[in-house]
Each structure stands twice: as C-alpha cells, then as structure tokens.
Write an enzyme that holds these catalytic residues in place. Structure first.
Site, PDB file in Angstrom:
ATOM      1  NE  ARG A   6      -2.316   1.894   3.108  1.00 42.48           N
ATOM      2  CZ  ARG A   6      -2.314   1.908   4.450  1.00 42.48           C
ATOM      3  NH1 ARG A   6      -2.950   0.994   5.137  1.00 42.48           N
ATOM      4  NH2 ARG A   6      -1.655   2.852   5.097  1.00 42.48           N
ATOM      5  CE1 TYR A  20       0.237   2.542   8.292  1.00 45.92           C
ATOM      6  CE2 TYR A  20      -0.802   4.249   9.601  1.00 45.92           C
ATOM      7  CZ  TYR A  20      -0.799   3.441   8.493  1.00 45.92           C
ATOM      8  OH  TYR A  20      -1.833   3.512   7.592  1.00 45.92           O
ATOM      9  CG  HIS A  58      -7.185   2.415   5.638  1.00 44.17           C
ATOM     10  ND1 HIS A  58      -7.345   1.124   5.205  1.00 44.17           N
ATOM     11  CD2 HIS A  58      -8.400   2.816   6.113  1.00 44.17           C
ATOM     12  CE1 HIS A  58      -8.599   0.748   5.434  1.00 44.17           C
ATOM     13  NE2 HIS A  58      -9.252   1.756   5.981  1.00 44.17           N
TER      14      HIS A  58
HETATM   15  C1  LIG Z   1     -15.896  -6.076  10.796  1.00 43.17           C
HETATM   16  C2  LIG Z   1     -15.059  -4.837  10.723  1.00 43.17           C
HETATM   17  N1  LIG Z   1     -14.134  -4.600  11.676  1.00 43.17           N
HETATM   18  C3  LIG Z   1     -13.354  -3.488  11.626  1.00 43.17           C
HETATM   19  C4  LIG Z   1     -13.522  -2.584  10.608  1.00 43.17           C
HETATM   20  C5  LIG Z   1     -12.643  -1.328  10.549  1.00 43.17           C
HETATM   21  N2  LIG Z   1     -11.705  -1.449   9.433  1.00 43.17           N
HETATM   22  C6  LIG Z   1     -11.910  -0.796   8.274  1.00 43.17           C
HETATM   23  S1  LIG Z   1     -10.724  -1.110   7.139  1.00 43.17           S
HETATM   24  C7  LIG Z   1      -9.893  -2.134   8.196  1.00 43.17           C
HETATM   25  C8  LIG Z   1      -8.605  -2.824   7.766  1.00 43.17           C
HETATM   26  C9  LIG Z   1      -8.803  -3.864   6.711  1.00 43.17           C
HETATM   27  O1  LIG Z   1      -7.557  -4.265   6.205  1.00 43.17           O
HETATM   28  P1  LIG Z   1      -7.433  -5.275   5.014  1.00 43.17           P
HETATM   29  O2  LIG Z   1      -8.389  -6.414   5.190  1.00 43.17           O
HETATM   30  O3  LIG Z   1      -6.009  -5.625   4.859  1.00 43.17           O
HETATM   31  O4  LIG Z   1      -7.956  -4.449   3.744  1.00 43.17           O
HETATM   32  P2  LIG Z   1      -7.320  -3.135   3.060  1.00 43.17           P
HETATM   33  O5  LIG Z   1      -8.019  -1.978   3.710  1.00 43.17           O
HETATM   34  O6  LIG Z   1      -5.856  -3.116   3.329  1.00 43.17           O
HETATM   35  O7  LIG Z   1      -7.643  -3.240   1.609  1.00 43.17           O
HETATM   36  C10 LIG Z   1     -10.554  -2.215   9.415  1.00 43.17           C
HETATM   37  C11 LIG Z   1     -10.084  -3.005  10.570  1.00 43.17           C
HETATM   38  C12 LIG Z   1     -14.506  -2.854   9.643  1.00 43.17           C
HETATM   39  N3  LIG Z   1     -14.715  -2.050   8.579  1.00 43.17           N
HETATM   40  N4  LIG Z   1     -15.252  -3.984   9.712  1.00 43.17           N
END
Ligand SMILES: Cc1ncc(C[n+]2csc(CCOP(=O)(O)OP(=O)(O)O)c2C)c(N)n1
Ligand SMILES: [Mg+2]
Length: 355
Positions: A255, A268, A259
């Site tokens: 990435r 970080y 985010h």
């Molecule tokens: C069930 C749930 N828990 C927590 C969140 C908060 N949250 C939003 S994005 C994220 C990280 C997800 O990371 P990843 O699966 O690696 O996907 P990326 O964003 O890197 O594409 C989190 C924890 C959420 N949206 N849904």
C-alpha cells in the site's frame, strides 16, 4: 503457450523490467485485449486520482484510495465473463466501471447519496462491502446457489490481508471448500490493515498457505502485474466452471497511499519503501511493457488518459446535479413498524437541516 515466470518469494509474474528481468507473455490475448486492459487500468487510476482531489475539494466524503491496486482489479475482472458476479470491498469501489457502471454512480456512493446504490442485477456487481469479510459468505453462498440452479456462474470476492483473520472469511472459505462452490477468493495483500502490518496479522508464512486448510488451491501472484493476475484468475475461473471448486488467490502488493483519506500513515509506514514501490507502480509497468511490445505509443496513451479524465469530469458533474435526498430516507426501510418517536425525530431533523 503462456510464459508465466516464478520470481523470488514464489510470486508468479509476466511483466519484466525492460532490463535483466525478461518479459513473459500470456497466451490468447490479442493486441485489442492488451489495449482493453490498459484502458481499464487508466480508467481506474484516473478515477482514484480524481477522487482524492474531489475529496480535498469537499465534493465527496472519506474515500478509500486504491492507487497501485488497479492491476489486481483489472487483471482479475478481465478473466470473468459478464454473467459472473463480483463482490467488492470498499477497496474495489469503482470496479463496476469495468462492467459499464457510470462513474457518477460510484461518486454518488462516496457522496453518501442514494443514487450511489445500484441494483446488483444490472451489472452482476454486488453492493460495496465495508464490514471486513462479511461478503465472503455472500459470494460463496451465491456461487453455490447458482451451481444448484445449473447456471455455471462464477463469483469472485475481493478482500484484504486483514480480512483473512476474520470469522466471516473462515466461515466462507470452509463452506466454499466443502461445497465445492465455484468461487474465487481474491485477497489483495497490500501488507497493511490500516496500521497493522501483515507480519503481525498472521503467523502463516504466506496468506496463500491458508488455502490448504480449506481444501482449495492457493496461488500467489505479483499484484502489480496485471497479466500475472489475469492468468491466475483465468485458471481459477476454469477450475470453478469445471466443477472443481474454489481457488484462493493472494495478490501481493504494497500500500503506497494512506488507508483512506482520513488516515495519516506517516507515523507507522516506511517512507523509503513507499517511494520504491511508487517507482514500480502497476500502470506504468504495464504501459512500458506495451511500448516494448509495440502495442502502444505515447500519443495513444495520452488519448486514453484524456478519455478517462473526460469520463470523470462528466461523472462528478452528473453526481453533483442529483437533487439532495429527502432526510426521511434516514428512517425508511429500518423498521417494518417504526417506533412512534421517529415522527418527532424526523421533524427535528427537518428543522435542523432546513428541509
Ligand atoms: C468487521 C469490521 N471490523 C473493523 C472494521 C474497521 N476497518 C476498516 S478497514 C480495516 C482494515 C482492513 O484491512 P485489510 O483487510 O487488509 O484491507 P485493506 O483496507 O488493506 O484493503 C478495518 C479493521 C470494519 N470495517 N469492519
Ligand atoms: Mg490490507
């Protein structure tokens, strides 16, 4: 014959670097197909870059940036047929554009406007899923259901590295393996779940290793290589259509953007790594490959970029021309028999909003 080459870390790739690393090739793609892939990459890149600008201008809300994720989305979607279903996460918010969805629809979604919710059957693209991994069981159930109906449709669910730690992922993957559902579990491993690095996300050596526990093959590809992603997904689609069940694809990238627009990764992230990854970003890599092949020239590339910019200009104008939704929508469709307090709350909301 396709020439897909393994590189360090067991990642398959096709595109070389124009120097010591040779180019491979993918069987069965015409010059028109190669250009169609390029057009889609540029469309998504332009969508993403313009969206960050629109966010800064206050024209869309918080936005999940997908810069350098385009090759994963384009390469995999190109391996599908229109009858196959896509289950996107917020990271693939604009993937519907590859199925003919107007840019204004996705922009409206990020504006929180009801015009941003489409009928999934119009594009065979499910709603954008924000809760992590909850759409994995949806995709698996859909795929299994369509096989029971004899429809021969494949479903693909996109999710991140962090999603593989969620219960919903485990439930969906278990079910897919047992039922031999014609589904592709496509993991965008961008090595971050907001600020959590993949090293502490799991003790597994690779995310693809998890596939074996669910009884399905796991492929690992260079997520910055649109052709390697296409080839891996095409194989997964062929398996699914042949009744051989699901495949897990781990597409590895890094990435290089926050985010989302609300995130400040400077506390970080490793800035030097981000710089290096940006140098090798997926659209430029493919563009240089096509130029080496003699399929693309700079003036044509410029026209394609211009077309994408026009699409975005028209899209934001259209989204902004939508009349504001009535505030009563906040209460509708939540209860079959709404509590009596809703009438007072709606009146209060109308007073505050002045409409
Ligand atoms: C069930 C749930 N828990 C927590 C969140 C908060 N949250 C939003 S994005 C994220 C990280 C997800 O990371 P990843 O699966 O690696 O996907 P990326 O964003 O890197 O594409 C989190 C924890 C959420 N949206 N849904
Ligand atoms: Mg991630």
């Amino acid at each position: 014959m396709s020439r897909v080459l393994p590189v360090e870390g067991g990642l398959s790739r096709v595109i070389g670097d124009g120097g010591a690393l040779p180019d491979g090739e993918v069987e069965g793609l015409s010059a028109d197909d190669l250009l169609a892939l390029y057009r889609s990459l540029v469309l998504l890149r332009t969508y993403d870059e313009r969206s960050v600008v629109y966010h800064r201008q206050g024209r869309i809300g918080t936005y999940a940036i997908f810069w350098n994720h385009e090759a994963m989305q384009v390469g995999s979607a190109f391996a599908l047929e229109d009858r196959d279903w896509i289950f996107p996460s917020y990271r693939e918010s604009a993937i519907g554009l590859l199925r003919g969805m107007p840019a204004s629809t996705v922009l409206s979604w990020w504006r929180g406007h009801p015009a941003g919710w489409w009928n999934p059957e119009d594009y065979n693209v499910a709603s954008i899923c924000v809760p992590i991994a909850t759409h994995v069981p949806h995709a698996v159930g859909f795929a299994w259901g369509s096989r029971l109906k004899g429809e021969e449709r494949v479903a693909i669910a996109y999710f991140g590295d962090g999603a593989t730690s969620e219960g919903s992922f485990h439930e969906g993957a278990t079910f897919a393996g047992v039922m031999k559902a014609p589904v592709i579990l496509f993991c965008n491993n961008n090595q971050w779940a907001i600020s959590t690095p993949v090293e502490v996300q799991t003790a597994a050596a690779t995310l693809a290793d998890k596939a074996i526990g669910y009884g399905m093959p796991g492929a690992r590809v260079d997520g910055g290589d649109v052709l390697a992603v296409y080839e891996a997904t095409r194989e997964a689609v062929a398996r699914a259509r042949a009744g051989e069940g699901p495949t897990f694809i781990e597409a590895v990238t890094y990435r290089t953007a926050p985010h989302a627009t609300a995130d400040d990764p400077s506390i970080y992230v490793d800035e030097a790594r981000v710089e290096a990854e940006r140098e090798n970003e997926c659209v430029g890599r493919y563009e240089r490959y096509l130029i080496r092949l003699g399929v693309l020239i700079e003036s044509r590339a410029q026209e394609i970029r211009q077309e994408a910019l026009e699409t975005m200009r028209a899209g934001i104008a259209e989204a902004e021309a939508e009349p504001a939704a009535d505030v009563s929508l906040v209460f509708e469709h939540a209860y079959e028999a709404p509590p009596s307090s809703h009438a007072d709350e709606l009146a209060e909301l109308r007073r505050i909003m002045g409409r």
